[in-house]
Motif scaffolding. Structure first.
Motif, PDB file in Angstrom:
ATOM      1  N   SER A  55       0.846  -1.194   0.000  1.00 13.46           N
ATOM      2  CA  SER A  55       0.000   0.000   0.000  1.00 13.46           C
ATOM      3  C   SER A  55       0.879   1.240   0.000  1.00 13.46           C
ATOM      4  O   SER A  55       2.079   1.172   0.258  1.00 13.46           O
ATOM      5  CB  SER A  55      -0.932  -0.004   1.216  1.00 13.46           C
ATOM      6  OG  SER A  55      -0.210  -0.069   2.423  1.00 13.46           O
ATOM      7  N   PRO A  56       0.284   2.403  -0.279  1.00 15.79           N
ATOM      8  CA  PRO A  56       1.057   3.649  -0.245  1.00 15.79           C
ATOM      9  C   PRO A  56       1.407   4.017   1.191  1.00 15.79           C
ATOM     10  O   PRO A  56       0.618   3.795   2.115  1.00 15.79           O
ATOM     11  CB  PRO A  56       0.093   4.682  -0.843  1.00 15.79           C
ATOM     12  CG  PRO A  56      -1.046   3.916  -1.425  1.00 15.79           C
ATOM     13  CD  PRO A  56      -1.114   2.628  -0.690  1.00 15.79           C
ATOM     14  N   ASP A  57       2.567   4.601   1.371  1.00 16.27           N
ATOM     15  CA  ASP A  57       2.981   5.104   2.675  1.00 16.27           C
ATOM     16  C   ASP A  57       3.158   6.613   2.586  1.00 16.27           C
ATOM     17  O   ASP A  57       4.003   7.105   1.830  1.00 16.27           O
ATOM     18  CB  ASP A  57       4.299   4.464   3.119  1.00 16.27           C
ATOM     19  CG  ASP A  57       4.153   2.983   3.392  1.00 16.27           C
ATOM     20  OD1 ASP A  57       3.130   2.583   3.970  1.00 16.27           O
ATOM     21  OD2 ASP A  57       5.055   2.213   3.008  1.00 16.27           O
ATOM     22  N   THR A  58       2.385   7.321   3.385  1.00 18.07           N
ATOM     23  CA  THR A  58       2.523   8.769   3.440  1.00 18.07           C
ATOM     24  C   THR A  58       3.429   9.210   4.585  1.00 18.07           C
ATOM     25  O   THR A  58       3.992  10.296   4.553  1.00 18.07           O
ATOM     26  CB  THR A  58       1.152   9.438   3.620  1.00 18.07           C
ATOM     27  OG1 THR A  58       0.599   9.037   4.882  1.00 18.07           O
ATOM     28  CG2 THR A  58       0.203   9.041   2.501  1.00 18.07           C
ATOM     29  N   ASP A  59       3.531   8.366   5.617  1.00 19.93           N
ATOM     30  CA  ASP A  59       4.333   8.678   6.796  1.00 19.93           C
ATOM     31  C   ASP A  59       5.085   7.417   7.197  1.00 19.93           C
ATOM     32  O   ASP A  59       4.471   6.342   7.333  1.00 19.93           O
ATOM     33  CB  ASP A  59       3.444   9.153   7.938  1.00 19.93           C
ATOM     34  CG  ASP A  59       2.738  10.456   7.608  1.00 19.93           C
ATOM     35  OD1 ASP A  59       3.173  11.499   8.112  1.00 19.93           O
ATOM     36  OD2 ASP A  59       1.752  10.433   6.830  1.00 19.93           O
ATOM     37  N   THR A  60       6.390   7.531   7.411  1.00 24.91           N
ATOM     38  CA  THR A  60       7.212   6.323   7.561  1.00 24.91           C
ATOM     39  C   THR A  60       8.126   6.330   8.769  1.00 24.91           C
ATOM     40  O   THR A  60       8.956   5.425   8.914  1.00 24.91           O
ATOM     41  CB  THR A  60       8.093   6.132   6.301  1.00 24.91           C
ATOM     42  OG1 THR A  60       8.917   7.298   6.119  1.00 24.91           O
ATOM     43  CG2 THR A  60       7.248   5.905   5.058  1.00 24.91           C
ATOM     44  N   ARG A  61       7.992   7.283   9.672  1.00 24.64           N
ATOM     45  CA  ARG A  61       9.010   7.435  10.716  1.00 24.64           C
ATOM     46  C   ARG A  61       8.602   6.930  12.084  1.00 24.64           C
ATOM     47  O   ARG A  61       9.271   7.202  13.073  1.00 24.64           O
ATOM     48  CB  ARG A  61       9.414   8.901  10.835  1.00 24.64           C
ATOM     49  CG  ARG A  61      10.079   9.477   9.603  1.00 24.64           C
ATOM     50  CD  ARG A  61      11.416   8.849   9.307  1.00 24.64           C
ATOM     51  NE  ARG A  61      12.414   9.058  10.332  1.00 24.64           N
ATOM     52  CZ  ARG A  61      13.680   8.676  10.243  1.00 24.64           C
ATOM     53  NH1 ARG A  61      14.091   8.043   9.149  1.00 24.64           N
ATOM     54  NH2 ARG A  61      14.528   8.900  11.224  1.00 24.64           N
ATOM     55  N   ALA A  62       7.507   6.168  12.208  1.00 24.49           N
ATOM     56  CA  ALA A  62       7.086   5.700  13.526  1.00 24.49           C
ATOM     57  C   ALA A  62       6.157   4.515  13.367  1.00 24.49           C
ATOM     58  O   ALA A  62       5.596   4.270  12.290  1.00 24.49           O
ATOM     59  CB  ALA A  62       6.388   6.815  14.293  1.00 24.49           C
ATOM     60  N   SER A  63       5.982   3.757  14.460  1.00 25.43           N
ATOM     61  CA  SER A  63       5.031   2.654  14.446  1.00 25.43           C
ATOM     62  C   SER A  63       3.602   3.164  14.493  1.00 25.43           C
ATOM     63  O   SER A  63       2.683   2.534  13.959  1.00 25.43           O
ATOM     64  CB  SER A  63       5.277   1.727  15.639  1.00 25.43           C
ATOM     65  OG  SER A  63       6.567   1.151  15.583  1.00 25.43           O
ATOM     66  N   TRP A  64       3.382   4.299  15.167  1.00 26.95           N
ATOM     67  CA  TRP A  64       2.070   4.918  15.286  1.00 26.95           C
ATOM     68  C   TRP A  64       2.031   6.177  14.442  1.00 26.95           C
ATOM     69  O   TRP A  64       3.039   6.858  14.278  1.00 26.95           O
ATOM     70  CB  TRP A  64       1.779   5.266  16.745  1.00 26.95           C
ATOM     71  CG  TRP A  64       1.727   4.068  17.643  1.00 26.95           C
ATOM     72  CD1 TRP A  64       2.770   3.361  18.138  1.00 26.95           C
ATOM     73  CD2 TRP A  64       0.552   3.429  18.135  1.00 26.95           C
ATOM     74  NE1 TRP A  64       2.334   2.321  18.920  1.00 26.95           N
ATOM     75  CE2 TRP A  64       0.970   2.339  18.948  1.00 26.95           C
ATOM     76  CE3 TRP A  64      -0.817   3.671  18.012  1.00 26.95           C
ATOM     77  CZ2 TRP A  64       0.071   1.501  19.598  1.00 26.95           C
ATOM     78  CZ3 TRP A  64      -1.697   2.835  18.663  1.00 26.95           C
ATOM     79  CH2 TRP A  64      -1.260   1.768  19.438  1.00 26.95           C
TER      80      TRP A  64
END
Length: 781
Positions: A55-64
């Protein structure tokens, strides 16, 4: 607000396009509550429990607050793994200046919701910066990408093997050119505080046409390979391929993954996707999802109710990922070094079940255990086999493994209720003696209960099992070891329920001494009942009650409070009702808790003592059975009323609501399905003789198609008379044509198939269903 209006218009257009949607897959809305996703929440191009969750990822810097967030403005990549503590294989198409070495902040693209489509097994989205339409689908272990490029001599596809995705950086990564249409490699996910070991994922990529050039980068610099074919490795590295494309030219790539080896990734790709027909794979994914979702069919009810039902059901069949390969190989990381293992095979050499990666079973006795045992018993079998294999491999039955290893997420041993539900409903295609051996080990010092949240030491003590055995409770004033080790009262309450579940298995297996032992120990919940405070109250090693107590404080409890946990005795509701003063006082007290928390949406506000909201909580597991407890006090009309109020509160079908908090890998989705179809089990279905509790469905007809590999009947049907949207109370009932005066019925009746008919009314019938469901205690022997 403008985004919301646009979204509603898109939803309305889709509604008129599909008319009366005949297929469940058309009713699933993956965008629901996607504005604040957890990493594993949003997985559009995925099969049921797929190893690939593309799927697309818009935010990648955290688990939440990561993965796909509906309100974000940029897509950073399309990655293949959105799992409990795992991530990997980020791909991104670009046009123009090469930016791979500059990182995601440089090569990300704005995107548009206009024309965006997300369905189970498919995603389509427009990358504004590059004039690229991206389309995604998948098989179980292979991601399939279709990128429609503009005319350009600089059309790139980036494979960012060193990208930071969700839980942490890569410890190491490597990629190499196999041919002018193939790339292979691996990424090693750096260990986290929850997943204690570095974990590899391997990939094998095929392109539909030869690429013209390979570009590579490492540590923010472009590099040239000194060897042929090209190869790059390092902590922060990547590889890209370049094409010259004509206007609207589509480039396809298939990405097979494995946790075992590159060779296994290639095998997964070749066996699951030997062709290049994107539409065929997409339609096959829709078909598979329709087969799974159609196990539960509904008629009547509003469009919004159906959308929420099937979206909930989709989540319940999505998040707990497969980690074994097409031939049944999987990686075992429970020991001192990695070992490749093999699941059991059938007579034709095919795997009997897949292995799974999953977040904790904590709280699943009120969600997944019930739903799966009703409609998907083969899924329960697969998870039971996974856990039995892990016990053989590593010496403990897990409560939430990641990357083939223990995480010791949350507290207690919630695998015991899961197995009890399976075993006592006849789901037993695993080594039951080994299962029992492992569960019994967990119930004593040295087992998984002794590992409080994320306690990885072999000589763990955070779970306080020595105290539990010696004192009959876990004291509050013992040394704190990990994040959850101070949840002493919650531990005692959960241990007592788990003891009871183990006793129910022991009774079914004829282990009488164990049955009596664990049944007696299951009464330890009484050691935390303080008659003066009238709550489950933390106490110290000397037996004294802690002095700084308030029922809305978290001290002594796990992600909840005493106001909620004081109702957590799912195995002995008769005993709890008695402690609280009898049926009338119990109902009044519980009803008051719902009345007080209704203005706050039945949601415990985290981090503060909220006098309005924090008396119930349908945003986290410990409180999700509370509305059903009235059945045990002879006031089932209050269960019918409050279940509907909660259901209405969580009925949003837009990107900005729907679950309020962590959906938690299908648990809240499964709970939503159960509330919508009108079935529940306060004891989680773990009793030797399981029963289902009845409440009012949202639909005129619910058909549950039974799996005949497990259950003899064809289907169990629930019908309502009078509109359930307006009439929330049950006036009377018949089961298979006979008058049914109880608010419950036996699982043994369910599996034969049958018809439950409910006549509804807008006023409560206080004479129907007042005989509580059975409570199984030693005193009844």
């Amino acid at each position: 607000m403008n985004r919301f209006i646009k979204y509603c218009l898109l939803l309305l257009i889709c509604f008129f396009q599909i008319g009366k949607a005949q297929q469940p897959v058309d009713l699933v809305n993956p965008f629901i509550d996607s504005h604040k996703s957890r990493w594993f929440f949003f997985s559009s191009a995925s099969r049921p429990f797929g190893m690939v969750n593309l799927s697309p990822d818009t935010d990648t810097r955290a688990s939440w607050g990561s993965g796909y967030l509906y309100g974000s403005s940029h897509i950073r990549c399309f990655s293949h793994i959105h799992a409990w503590q795992m991530s990997g294989v980020a791909v991104m198409p670009t046009v123009g200046e090469f930016k791979g070495h500059k990182g995601m902040d440089a090569y990300q693209s704005q995107f548009s919701h206009q024309g965006e489509i997300a369905k189970p097994g498919y995603h389509k989205v427009y990358l504004t910066d590059y004039d690229i339409w991206a389309e995604l689908t998948s098989s179980t272990r292979v991601g399939f990408h279709k990128y429609t490029f503009p005319k350009s001599e600089e059309s790139y596809i980036l494979i960012d093997i060193g990208a930071y995705l969700a839980h942490g950086p890569k410890a190491h990564a490597e990629a190499w050119k196999v041919s002018d249409r193939e790339i292979a490699g691996y990424e090693i996910m750096e260990r986290t505080g929850r997943r204690p070991k570095d974990t590899p994922v391997y990939f094998y990529i095929e392109f539909n046409k030869p690429f013209e050039e390979v570009k590579m980068w490492k540590d923010s610099l472009t590099v040239r390979s000194s060897i042929s074919p090209e190869r790059i490795s390092g902590h922060n590295a990547g590889m890209a391929v370049r094409y010259t494309t004509e206007k609207d030219e589509a480039v396809y790539l298939k990405v097979g993954i494995s946790y075992v080896s590159v060779e296994q990734a290639k095998k997964n790709l070749k066996e699951e996707m030997p062709h290049w027909n994107f539409e065929e794979v997409k339609e096959d994914s829709f078909d598979e999802w329709n087969r799974m979702l159609s196990r539960i069919e509904v008629e009547g009810g509003t469009y919004e109710r159906k959308v929420k039902l099937y979206t909930d059901l989709w989540h319940a069949l999505l998040g707990r990922r497969i980690v074994s390969d097409v031939d049944g190989q999987y990686m075992d990381l429970t020991g001192d070094y990695p070992r490749v293992r093999q699941v059991r095979l059938d007579a034709d050499g095919k795997p009997l079940f897949p292995h799974h990666n999953f977040d904790a079973w904590w709280g699943s006795h009120w969600s997944l255990s019930i739903l799966w045992s009703i409609a998907y018993p083969e899924v329960i079998d697969a998870f039971c086999n996974t856990m039995v294999d892990m016990y053989r491999n590593g010496g403990l039955i897990p409560r939430g493994p990641s990357g083939g290893n223990y995480t010791f997420v949350m507290i207690g041993d919630p695998s015991t209720p899961f197995f009890a539900t399976a075993y006592n409903k006849g789901i037993r295609n695993y080594d039951v003696e080994t299962m029992y051996e492992g569960l019994r080990k967990n119930a004593f010092p040295g087992g998984s209960r002794d590992h409080s949240g994320y306690e990885h030491r072999k000589e763990a003590t955070g779970g306080g099992m020595n105290y539990y055995v010696d004192l009959g409770y876990v004291p509050q004033d013992r040394p704190r070891v990990t994040i959850h080790s101070e949840a002493s009262t919650a531990m005692t309450l959960e241990y007592t329920y788990q003891d009871w579940c183990l006793a129910q298995i022991a009774k079914s297996m004829g282990k009488t001494d164990d049955y009596r032992f664990f049944m007696q120990r299951s009464q330890n919940y009484r050691n935390h009942w303080n008659p003066k405070s009238a709550y489950m109250h933390p106490r110290n090693r000397d037996g004294s009650w802690i002095s700084d107590f308030h029922p809305l404080d978290l001290k002594g409890f796990c992600e909840s409070n005493s106001a909620i946990y004081s109702y957590f005795v799912p195995h002995d509701m008769e005993g709890l009702v008695s402690l609280m003063g009898g049926k009338k006082k119990f109902s009044q007290r519980l009803n008051h808790a719902f009345e007080r928390s209704a203005p706050g949406g039945f949601f415990r506000i985290h981090g503060k003592r909220d006098e309005m909201a924090n008396w119930t909580d349908y945003g986290n597991q410990p409180g999700t059975g509370m509305a059903h407890l009235f059945n045990y006090a002879g006031t089932p009309w209050l269960t019918q009323y409050w279940v509907r109020q909660v259901k209405d509160e969580y009925s949003n079908i837009d990107p900005f609501g729907g679950y309020k908090d962590d959906e938690d890998q299908g648990q809240m989705g499964a709970l939503g399905v159960l509330m919508a179809i009108g079935l529940f089990e306060v004891d989680g279905g773990a009793a030797e003789t399981p029963v289902y509790e009845i409440t009012t469905p949202l639909f005129e007809k619910v058909t549950i198609h039974l799996n005949n590999d497990y259950y003899p009947g064809k289907e169990f049907v629930i019908k309502t008379k009078k509109n359930p949207e307006e009439n929330i109370y049950i006036r009377k009932a018949t089961l298979n044509g006979k008058n049914h005066s109880d608010c419950w019925f036996h699982h043994s009746e369910f599996v034969k198939g049958g018809l439950l008919e409910l006549e509804l009314d807008n006023k409560p019938n206080k004479k129907w269903g007042t005989n509580p469901p059975p409570t199984y205690t030693l005193s009844e022997e």
